[in-house]
Motif scaffolding. Sequence first.
Motif, mmCIF file in Angstrom:
data_model
loop_
_atom_site.group_PDB
_atom_site.id
_atom_site.type_symbol
_atom_site.label_atom_id
_atom_site.label_comp_id
_atom_site.label_asym_id
_atom_site.label_seq_id
_atom_site.Cartn_x
_atom_site.Cartn_y
_atom_site.Cartn_z
ATOM 1 N N LYS A 289 -16.990 -35.187 -5.377
ATOM 2 C CA LYS A 289 -17.879 -33.975 -5.820
ATOM 3 C C LYS A 289 -19.304 -34.274 -5.314
ATOM 4 N N SER A 290 -19.688 -35.653 -5.362
ATOM 5 C CA SER A 290 -21.123 -36.044 -4.720
ATOM 6 C C SER A 290 -21.192 -35.653 -3.308
ATOM 7 N N ILE A 291 -20.020 -35.380 -2.469
ATOM 8 C CA ILE A 291 -20.262 -35.051 -1.117
ATOM 9 C C ILE A 291 -20.660 -33.821 -0.853
ATOM 10 N N ILE A 292 -20.604 -32.859 -1.907
ATOM 11 C CA ILE A 292 -20.735 -31.503 -1.677
ATOM 12 C C ILE A 292 -22.209 -31.141 -1.331
ATOM 13 N N SER B 41 -22.702 -27.805 6.521
ATOM 14 C CA SER B 41 -21.772 -26.593 7.121
ATOM 15 C C SER B 41 -20.240 -26.799 6.505
ATOM 16 N N ILE B 42 -19.417 -25.706 6.180
ATOM 17 C CA ILE B 42 -18.132 -25.726 6.115
ATOM 18 C C ILE B 42 -17.413 -24.486 6.954
ATOM 19 N N ASN C 42 -17.388 -21.113 -6.775
ATOM 20 C CA ASN C 42 -18.460 -21.473 -7.802
ATOM 21 C C ASN C 42 -18.901 -22.830 -7.854
ATOM 22 N N LEU C 43 -17.944 -23.853 -7.389
ATOM 23 C CA LEU C 43 -18.238 -25.102 -7.253
ATOM 24 C C LEU C 43 -19.245 -25.313 -6.115
ATOM 25 N N MET D 197 -23.655 -26.975 -3.239
ATOM 26 C CA MET D 197 -24.272 -27.000 -1.810
ATOM 27 C C MET D 197 -25.703 -26.833 -1.851
ATOM 28 N N LYS D 198 -26.287 -27.454 -0.754
ATOM 29 C CA LYS D 198 -27.805 -27.542 -0.823
ATOM 30 C C LYS D 198 -28.237 -26.195 -0.008
#
Length: 209
Positions: free
Chosen positions: A98-101, A106-107, A132-133, A138-139
């Motif tokens: 989760k902390s990586i998001i 970019s994805i 939603n997540l 994401m920044k």
Amino acid sequence: MRQHVNPLSKNFFEIDPIPPLNQVFENPKLPLHLDIGCASGEFLFELSLKNKNWNYIGIEIREKLVLNANLKMKSRENKNLYFSFGNANNIFNQTNNKSIINLITSISFNFPDPWFKKKHHKRRVIQPKLLNLLSNSMKKGSLIFIKTDVRDLFDHMELTISESIKFKKIPYQDVDFCESFNPNRIQTNREKYVILNQLKIYESIYKKI
Ligand SMILES: C[S@@+](CC[C@H](N)C(=O)[O-])C[C@H]1O[C@@H](n2cnc3c(N)ncnc32)[C@H](O)[C@@H]1O
């Protein structure tokens, strides 16, 4: 090797944690790109060799492909590439992951499985819960790239992303590809096939606002 696996199967509920980025990358501070459904990882191998100023993570649900990609990693000098096995829809349920998001720049969702039948649409990788997540974590300014040759899937992905008010579709010409994760416009395996067969490609880019 199986071409498709059912992402809703309970085999994919358990997720391997992605180690802290300073343990997987030589320089964890580089911009981070995530490729969802990276298959054998050839696209990412090429990207990571050409763009040493980016870090890349590939997520793939077919375990054998990830095992093979990791074997290939051992014989190469990739210090900016990491492969993770699992269902992208569950991968961020894992606390570490989760902390990586919010570190992602970019994805990409390149040619995801279309799951044509209506009753299988819930197997498609872009789902409201995932969006939603991503939209919550994401920044600002981070990007989502989607690409497919299936019109119906494209409409489904566009609708799902546009339902999140935190992502804005940006015109293609406003994207500075030289600054992106793929400045040389390297093509994925599916993309090469689609171009060779003169099929249409549908693509959009979204920015987190
Ligand atoms: C049609 S292939 C496209 C592969 C590659 N992106 C390309 O463009 O050549 C779709 C890939 O996504 C993987 N995939 C499907 N659902 C997934 C999920 N929920 N999480 C991670 N990978 C998934 C499939 O196993 C397959 O390798």
